[in-house]
Design a protein around this motif. Structure first.
Motif, PDB file in Angstrom:
ATOM      1  N   ASP A 116      -0.621  44.043 -11.999  1.00  0.00           N
ATOM      2  CA  ASP A 116      -1.346  43.766 -10.761  1.00  0.00           C
ATOM      3  C   ASP A 116      -1.714  45.081 -10.089  1.00  0.00           C
ATOM      4  O   ASP A 116      -0.861  45.760  -9.520  1.00  0.00           O
ATOM      5  CB  ASP A 116      -0.507  42.903  -9.813  1.00  0.00           C
ATOM      6  CG  ASP A 116      -0.307  41.503 -10.345  1.00  0.00           C
ATOM      7  OD1 ASP A 116      -1.222  41.000 -11.009  1.00  0.00           O
ATOM      8  OD2 ASP A 116       0.763  40.928 -10.111  1.00  0.00           O
ATOM      9  N   TRP A 117      -2.989  45.413 -10.161  1.00  0.00           N
ATOM     10  CA  TRP A 117      -3.483  46.656  -9.565  1.00  0.00           C
ATOM     11  C   TRP A 117      -3.592  46.487  -8.061  1.00  0.00           C
ATOM     12  O   TRP A 117      -4.104  45.487  -7.559  1.00  0.00           O
ATOM     13  CB  TRP A 117      -4.837  47.015 -10.157  1.00  0.00           C
ATOM     14  CG  TRP A 117      -5.390  48.280  -9.605  1.00  0.00           C
ATOM     15  CD1 TRP A 117      -4.960  49.538  -9.869  1.00  0.00           C
ATOM     16  CD2 TRP A 117      -6.466  48.404  -8.678  1.00  0.00           C
ATOM     17  NE1 TRP A 117      -5.701  50.450  -9.178  1.00  0.00           N
ATOM     18  CE2 TRP A 117      -6.642  49.775  -8.435  1.00  0.00           C
ATOM     19  CE3 TRP A 117      -7.292  47.508  -8.045  1.00  0.00           C
ATOM     20  CZ2 TRP A 117      -7.610  50.261  -7.583  1.00  0.00           C
ATOM     21  CZ3 TRP A 117      -8.255  47.990  -7.190  1.00  0.00           C
ATOM     22  CH2 TRP A 117      -8.407  49.359  -6.967  1.00  0.00           C
ATOM     23  N   GLN A 118      -3.105  47.473  -7.326  1.00  0.00           N
ATOM     24  CA  GLN A 118      -3.143  47.459  -5.869  1.00  0.00           C
ATOM     25  C   GLN A 118      -3.985  48.628  -5.377  1.00  0.00           C
ATOM     26  O   GLN A 118      -3.674  49.781  -5.679  1.00  0.00           O
ATOM     27  CB  GLN A 118      -1.725  47.594  -5.297  1.00  0.00           C
ATOM     28  CG  GLN A 118      -0.782  46.498  -5.700  1.00  0.00           C
ATOM     29  CD  GLN A 118      -1.104  45.194  -4.979  1.00  0.00           C
ATOM     30  OE1 GLN A 118      -1.510  45.200  -3.842  1.00  0.00           O
ATOM     31  NE2 GLN A 118      -0.931  44.093  -5.674  1.00  0.00           N
ATOM     32  N   PRO A 119      -5.035  48.365  -4.616  1.00  0.00           N
ATOM     33  CA  PRO A 119      -5.812  49.476  -4.062  1.00  0.00           C
ATOM     34  C   PRO A 119      -5.036  50.200  -2.963  1.00  0.00           C
ATOM     35  O   PRO A 119      -4.155  49.627  -2.329  1.00  0.00           O
ATOM     36  CB  PRO A 119      -7.062  48.800  -3.501  1.00  0.00           C
ATOM     37  CG  PRO A 119      -6.706  47.380  -3.329  1.00  0.00           C
ATOM     38  CD  PRO A 119      -5.601  47.071  -4.296  1.00  0.00           C
ATOM     39  N   ILE A 120      -5.363  51.436  -2.745  1.00  0.00           N
ATOM     40  CA  ILE A 120      -4.666  52.244  -1.741  1.00  0.00           C
ATOM     41  C   ILE A 120      -5.073  51.844  -0.327  1.00  0.00           C
ATOM     42  O   ILE A 120      -4.260  51.763   0.569  1.00  0.00           O
ATOM     43  CB  ILE A 120      -4.964  53.748  -1.955  1.00  0.00           C
ATOM     44  CG1 ILE A 120      -4.269  54.241  -3.204  1.00  0.00           C
ATOM     45  CG2 ILE A 120      -4.503  54.571  -0.772  1.00  0.00           C
ATOM     46  CD1 ILE A 120      -4.550  55.683  -3.525  1.00  0.00           C
ATOM     47  N   PHE A 121      -6.341  51.549  -0.114  1.00  0.00           N
ATOM     48  CA  PHE A 121      -6.872  51.395   1.233  1.00  0.00           C
ATOM     49  C   PHE A 121      -6.848  49.967   1.755  1.00  0.00           C
ATOM     50  O   PHE A 121      -7.542  49.650   2.702  1.00  0.00           O
ATOM     51  CB  PHE A 121      -8.302  51.933   1.284  1.00  0.00           C
ATOM     52  CG  PHE A 121      -8.370  53.386   0.956  1.00  0.00           C
ATOM     53  CD1 PHE A 121      -7.865  54.331   1.831  1.00  0.00           C
ATOM     54  CD2 PHE A 121      -8.907  53.813  -0.232  1.00  0.00           C
ATOM     55  CE1 PHE A 121      -7.907  55.669   1.529  1.00  0.00           C
ATOM     56  CE2 PHE A 121      -8.967  55.156  -0.544  1.00  0.00           C
ATOM     57  CZ  PHE A 121      -8.465  56.092   0.344  1.00  0.00           C
ATOM     58  N   GLY A 122      -6.068  49.089   1.158  1.00  0.00           N
ATOM     59  CA  GLY A 122      -5.964  47.717   1.649  1.00  0.00           C
ATOM     60  C   GLY A 122      -6.224  46.713   0.543  1.00  0.00           C
ATOM     61  O   GLY A 122      -6.905  47.008  -0.431  1.00  0.00           O
ATOM     62  N   GLU A 123      -5.672  45.526   0.714  1.00  0.00           N
ATOM     63  CA  GLU A 123      -5.784  44.498  -0.321  1.00  0.00           C
ATOM     64  C   GLU A 123      -7.024  43.638  -0.165  1.00  0.00           C
ATOM     65  O   GLU A 123      -7.394  42.912  -1.083  1.00  0.00           O
ATOM     66  CB  GLU A 123      -4.532  43.629  -0.308  1.00  0.00           C
ATOM     67  CG  GLU A 123      -3.281  44.402  -0.642  1.00  0.00           C
ATOM     68  CD  GLU A 123      -2.042  43.546  -0.605  1.00  0.00           C
ATOM     69  OE1 GLU A 123      -2.165  42.320  -0.421  1.00  0.00           O
ATOM     70  OE2 GLU A 123      -0.954  44.104  -0.758  1.00  0.00           O
ATOM     71  N   THR A 124      -7.663  43.675   1.001  1.00  0.00           N
ATOM     72  CA  THR A 124      -8.881  42.898   1.214  1.00  0.00           C
ATOM     73  C   THR A 124      -9.944  43.775   1.840  1.00  0.00           C
ATOM     74  O   THR A 124      -9.657  44.788   2.490  1.00  0.00           O
ATOM     75  CB  THR A 124      -8.630  41.691   2.145  1.00  0.00           C
ATOM     76  OG1 THR A 124      -8.135  42.164   3.388  1.00  0.00           O
ATOM     77  CG2 THR A 124      -7.655  40.708   1.531  1.00  0.00           C
ATOM     78  N   PHE A 125     -11.184  43.374   1.627  1.00  0.00           N
ATOM     79  CA  PHE A 125     -12.330  44.043   2.241  1.00  0.00           C
ATOM     80  C   PHE A 125     -12.999  43.033   3.154  1.00  0.00           C
ATOM     81  O   PHE A 125     -13.469  41.995   2.699  1.00  0.00           O
ATOM     82  CB  PHE A 125     -13.297  44.540   1.164  1.00  0.00           C
ATOM     83  CG  PHE A 125     -14.536  45.175   1.735  1.00  0.00           C
ATOM     84  CD1 PHE A 125     -14.469  46.417   2.326  1.00  0.00           C
ATOM     85  CD2 PHE A 125     -15.753  44.522   1.676  1.00  0.00           C
ATOM     86  CE1 PHE A 125     -15.607  47.002   2.859  1.00  0.00           C
ATOM     87  CE2 PHE A 125     -16.892  45.101   2.197  1.00  0.00           C
ATOM     88  CZ  PHE A 125     -16.825  46.348   2.795  1.00  0.00           C
ATOM     89  N   ASN A 126     -13.006  43.338   4.442  1.00  0.00           N
ATOM     90  CA  ASN A 126     -13.611  42.428   5.406  1.00  0.00           C
ATOM     91  C   ASN A 126     -15.110  42.676   5.469  1.00  0.00           C
ATOM     92  O   ASN A 126     -15.548  43.816   5.667  1.00  0.00           O
ATOM     93  CB  ASN A 126     -12.983  42.615   6.793  1.00  0.00           C
ATOM     94  CG  ASN A 126     -11.526  42.223   6.789  1.00  0.00           C
ATOM     95  OD1 ASN A 126     -11.144  41.279   6.121  1.00  0.00           O
ATOM     96  ND2 ASN A 126     -10.722  42.959   7.533  1.00  0.00           N
ATOM     97  N   THR A 127     -15.875  41.606   5.310  1.00  0.00           N
ATOM     98  CA  THR A 127     -17.333  41.717   5.385  1.00  0.00           C
ATOM     99  C   THR A 127     -17.782  41.567   6.824  1.00  0.00           C
ATOM    100  O   THR A 127     -17.008  41.215   7.709  1.00  0.00           O
ATOM    101  CB  THR A 127     -18.002  40.653   4.500  1.00  0.00           C
ATOM    102  OG1 THR A 127     -17.658  39.366   5.008  1.00  0.00           O
ATOM    103  CG2 THR A 127     -17.550  40.774   3.055  1.00  0.00           C
TER     104      THR A 127
END
Length: 149
Positions: A116-127
């Motif tokens: 499970d890859w985890q991004p550094i800058f947050g798990e979700t991107f708010n549109t």
């Protein structure tokens, strides 16, 4: 002269509009590069684990405790014994599946890893429209190698 004084603030307005988009693009490129790096590390670890399983003395009868333990340690820690730090953060033994297969007289070892890859800058991107896009996804790789007896 009058015309130049009107143009002075235009560069600041353009920079204010373009800078957030450029920073978002740079961060996205950095995250993509980091994801590719971790996928490459995971693939190399699985290849090393498959090599460990295929050259183990008990690979033919595939002793579960000995061969699978060494193989999982090789994938997790980069060595046949238990280490202190995993090759990827968050990689667990439960993410590794080792399956021996008999084809004729030969034993093949198939290793599948789902990380499970985890991004550094947050798990979700708010549109801008109130929706959020999940940035978590599994990096999956597998390797099949014939056991050398």
């Amino acid at each position: 002269m009058l015309r130049l004084s009107r143009q002075k603030g235009l560069a600041a307005v353009e920079a204010t509009l373009v800078l957030p988009i450029m920073l978002l693009l740079l961060l996205a490129i950095g995250e993509f590069g980091r994801m590719l790096y971790e996928y490459n590390t995971l693939t190399k670890a699985v290849r090393a684990g498959a090599r460990t399983a295929s050259v183990s003395p008990n690979a033919g009868n595939f002793d579960v405790t000995l061969v699978q333990g060494k193989t999982k340690n090789m994938i997790l820690y980069g060595q046949e014994t238990v280490g202190t730090k995993t090759v990827l953060p968050g990689l667990k033994a439960e993410d590794i599946t080792i399956t021996p297969t008999m084809i004729g007289d030969d034993t093949y070892v198939e290793i599948h890893v789902s990380y499970d890859w985890q991004p550094i800058f947050g798990e979700t991107f708010n549109t801008f429209f109130g929706n959020s896009i999940s940035l978590n996804f599994p990096l999956q790789t597998s390797m099949t190698m014939r056991a050398l007896l």
